[in-house]
Write an enzyme that holds these catalytic residues in place. Structure first.
Site, PDB file in Angstrom:
ATOM      1  N   TYR A  90       0.851  -1.203   0.000  1.00 34.27           N
ATOM      2  CA  TYR A  90       0.000   0.000   0.000  1.00 34.27           C
ATOM      3  C   TYR A  90       0.880   1.243   0.000  1.00 34.27           C
ATOM      4  O   TYR A  90       1.984   1.220   0.558  1.00 34.27           O
ATOM      5  CB  TYR A  90      -0.866   0.053   1.260  1.00 34.27           C
ATOM      6  N   TYR A 108      -0.022 -10.125   0.796  1.00 33.68           N
ATOM      7  CA  TYR A 108       1.063  -9.574   1.622  1.00 33.68           C
ATOM      8  C   TYR A 108       1.039 -10.200   3.010  1.00 33.68           C
ATOM      9  O   TYR A 108      -0.008 -10.627   3.488  1.00 33.68           O
ATOM     10  CB  TYR A 108       0.969  -8.043   1.707  1.00 33.68           C
ATOM     11  N   ARG A 126      -2.291 -12.142   3.976  1.00 32.41           N
ATOM     12  CA  ARG A 126      -3.646 -11.781   3.533  1.00 32.41           C
ATOM     13  C   ARG A 126      -3.847 -12.239   2.088  1.00 32.41           C
ATOM     14  O   ARG A 126      -2.981 -12.048   1.245  1.00 32.41           O
ATOM     15  CB  ARG A 126      -3.847 -10.255   3.555  1.00 32.41           C
ATOM     16  N   HIS A 169      -7.054  -8.939  -2.086  1.00 33.32           N
ATOM     17  CA  HIS A 169      -8.362  -8.345  -1.769  1.00 33.32           C
ATOM     18  C   HIS A 169      -8.381  -6.873  -2.125  1.00 33.32           C
ATOM     19  O   HIS A 169      -7.337  -6.209  -2.165  1.00 33.32           O
ATOM     20  CB  HIS A 169      -8.709  -8.525  -0.287  1.00 33.32           C
ATOM     21  N   HIS A 205     -10.405  -3.388  -0.858  1.00 38.93           N
ATOM     22  CA  HIS A 205     -11.277  -2.799   0.163  1.00 38.93           C
ATOM     23  C   HIS A 205     -12.346  -1.939  -0.509  1.00 38.93           C
ATOM     24  O   HIS A 205     -12.038  -1.161  -1.428  1.00 38.93           O
ATOM     25  CB  HIS A 205     -10.471  -1.898   1.104  1.00 38.93           C
TER      26      HIS A 205
END
Lengths: 231, 198
Positions: free
Chosen positions: A103, A142, A152, A155, A157
Site C-alpha cells: 500500500y 502480503y 492476507r 483483496h 477494500h
C-alpha cells in the site's frame, strides 16, 4: 420507509479470537436496540463535486511516467437491497495494495516495491439500475503479523454509502480460487455459508480481449426488511 | 431473499483512500474534519477525542464519521434527494476523521451545534466508527453536557441504562472560549461506550 428487524446471519461477530486485533477492540456489551432509530436518519447527502471520471480507473489515476505494473482487471457488479431492488447512486470508495502487495500508506512497512504509477484508490457510483464498475490492477498478497507466516489473500477494500444510514457498508472483495482464503481469519470470521458472498467470480464475457480480465462482484446492502412505503 | 454482503474490517491502511487530505496525499475526500464551512449558520463548536482499546491504549488506526442536523434541526438525507443534486451543498452534515492523521491519535471536528431534529431528541451527532480489529462498524452518538434538560427528555438516551449514559455525553471544556467538547470512545472496560443496534 422503515428498516425493521435485520437479518444479520451473514455478518461476522465483533469478537473473533483468531483475528487477534478483535480481542481488545471488540465491544463486550451488546448494542442497545432502538426501534425506528435508523429510519429517522436517512444518510448523509454527499458532495458529488469531489468525484472525477478518472476516479473509476485505477490503472490511470496514479500515472506519472508510465503504466502501473500488474494484471489489469475490470470489476463490475450490481448493488441491490435485501428485497432485490437495485440501489442507484450508491457511492463506492475503493482502496487496495499494488500488484506487489504494498500500500502507499506510509505505515505499511512490507518490504515490497511501491509502484510510482499506481495509487490504489478510486471511487465510483452505481447507475440507475444499480450497476457499478471500475478498472484496476489485481492486488498482490502480503504478509501480516496476526500469526506466524500469516498472509492476507488478494483483496480490494470497498466502502459503500447506500440509501440510508443503516445501509452503510465497509467490506473486502476477494478472488475466486485464492489458496490463502481458507487460511485467513478475517475472511473466516464470516459464517461459513456466507463467505462466498465476498468472493468475486471470474467472468469471461466481460473481459476485454488482449487488455484486461474481468471479475463480477454483486453487493447486497442492508434494508429495507419491511414493506416499502412511499413518503 | 438476498443476503447482506458481509462486513469486513476497514484494516489499518485506509487513510490514503478514505481521507487522503488528512494523511498527506493529494486528492479530495467526501468528508473531512471541517463539517461546517464559515458561511453555515449556527454556533461554532469543536468536538475532539481519542479512541481507546481494552488495554487503555490509544487506537491510531480508527476512522470516525459523523452525521448531524443543521442548526435548525434539518437533516436532509441521501434518501430524500438524489446525490447528484447535492453538488456543492454548503452543509452536508457529514464529517470524517482518521485517528492516524495526528501523532497523538486525536480526532477533531469543526462544526456547528445541531438543532433538535424532531423537537423530541436532544441535539446530537450520529457517529459511525471503523477500525482495524473491528469486523463490523459500530454506531454511537455524541450528546452535549450543556444540554442537560434536553438530554433528560431524549428518548434514545432514556433507553440507555442510567449508569452508562455518561459515555454518550461530550464534556464542555471551559478553558476554551471556542466551545470545545471532549468525547473519548472506549471499546471495552468500565467506561465502555454505549453502541447502538441500528
Amino acid at each position: 420507509m422503515t428498516t425493521s428487524e435485520s437479518d444479520r446471519s451473514s455478518q461476522p461477530p465483533y469478537r473473533y479470537p483468531d483475528y487477534v486485533s478483535t480481542r481488545l477492540r471488540a465491544p463486550t456489551q451488546p448494542p442497545i436496540r432502538i426501534p425506528g432509530f435508523s429510519s429517522r436518519h436517512a444518510g448523509p447527502a454527499l458532495d458529488d463535486s469531489a468525484l472525477s471520471p478518472l476516479d473509476a480507473d485505477l490503472t490511470r489515476n496514479g500515472r506519472r511516467n508510465g503504466e502501473p505494473v500488474g494484471e489489469r482487471i475490470i470489476v463490475t457488479g450490481r448493488i441491490i437491497d435485501e428485497i432485490g431492488r437495485p440501489v442507484p447512486g450508491a457511492l463506492l470508495e475503493i482502496w487496495q495494495a499494488n500488484a506487489a502487495g504494498r500500500y502507499i500508506q506510509p505505515t505499511d512497512q512490507h518490504d515490497a516495491p511501491l509502484d510510482p504509477n499506481f495509487l490504489g484508490t478510486g471511487r465510483c457510483r452505481s447507475d440507475a439500475t444499480g450497476h457499478y464498475g471500475f478498472r484496476t490492477i489485481k492486488p498482490g498478497a502480503y504478509p501480516w503479523q496476526n500469526h506466524p507466516n500469516a498472509w492476507r489473500p488478494n483483496h480490494i477494500h470497498l466502502s459503500l454509502f447506500g440509501p440510508d444510514f443503516g445501509s452503510r457498508l465497509v467490506t473486502q472483495m476477494y478472488f475466486q480460487g485464492d489458496p490463502l482464503l481458507p487460511l485467513d481469519p478475517i475472511f473466516n470470521s464470516v459464517p461459513e455459508d456466507a463467505r462466498d458472498l465476498l468472493v468475486a467470480q471470474f467472468e469471461l464475457d466481460r473481459t476485454e480481449p488482449g487488455v484486461a480480465l474481468a471479475f463480477r462482484f454483486d453487493i447486497v446492502l442492508r434494508g429495507p426488511r419491511a414493506t416499502p412505503r412511499e413518503a | 431473499m438476498p443476503r447482506q454482503t458481509p462486513s469486513q474490517t476497514i484494516g489499518p491502511f485506509f487513510g490514503f483512500g478514505l481521507a487522503p487530505d488528512q494523511y498527506g496525499f493529494a486528492g479530495t475526500a467526501v468528508g473531512s474534519g471541517t463539517v461546517a464551512a464559515d458561511q453555515v449558520a449556527g454556533q461554532r463548536i469543536r468536538v475532539v477525542g481519542r479512541v481507546f482499546d481494552g488495554a487503555g491504549a490509544v487506537i491510531p488506526d480508527a476512522l470516525i464519521e459523523i452525521w448531524q442536523a443543521d442548526a435548525a434541526g434539518r437533516c436532509d438525507g441521501f434518501a430524500n434527494e438524489p446525490p447528484s443534486g447535492r453538488s456543492g451543498a454548503p452543509f452536508t452534515g457529514f464529517g470524517r476523521a482518521g485517528t492516524g492523521a495526528r501523532s497523538d491519535g486525536r480526532f477533531e471536528f469543526d462544526t456547528i451545534k445541531p438543532g433538535s431534529v424532531d423537537g423530541l431528541q436532544a441535539p446530537h451527532l450520529q457517529v459511525t466508527l471503523f477500525m482495524r480489529g473491528l469486523l463490523r462498524h459500530v454506531v454511537t452518538r455524541v450528546y452535549f453536557a450543556d444540554e442537560h434538560e434536553a438530554n433528560l427528555r431524549d428518548p434514545v438516551l432514556c433507553a440507555v441504562p442510567r449508569n452508562r449514559r455518561d459515555t454518550l455525553i461530550a464534556r464542555c471544556d471551559d478553558a476554551h472560549s471556542s466551545h470545545t467538547y471532549s468525547f473519548d470512545i472506549h471499546m471495552q472496560g468500565e467506561r465502555e461506550t454505549v453502541f447502538f443496534d441500528v
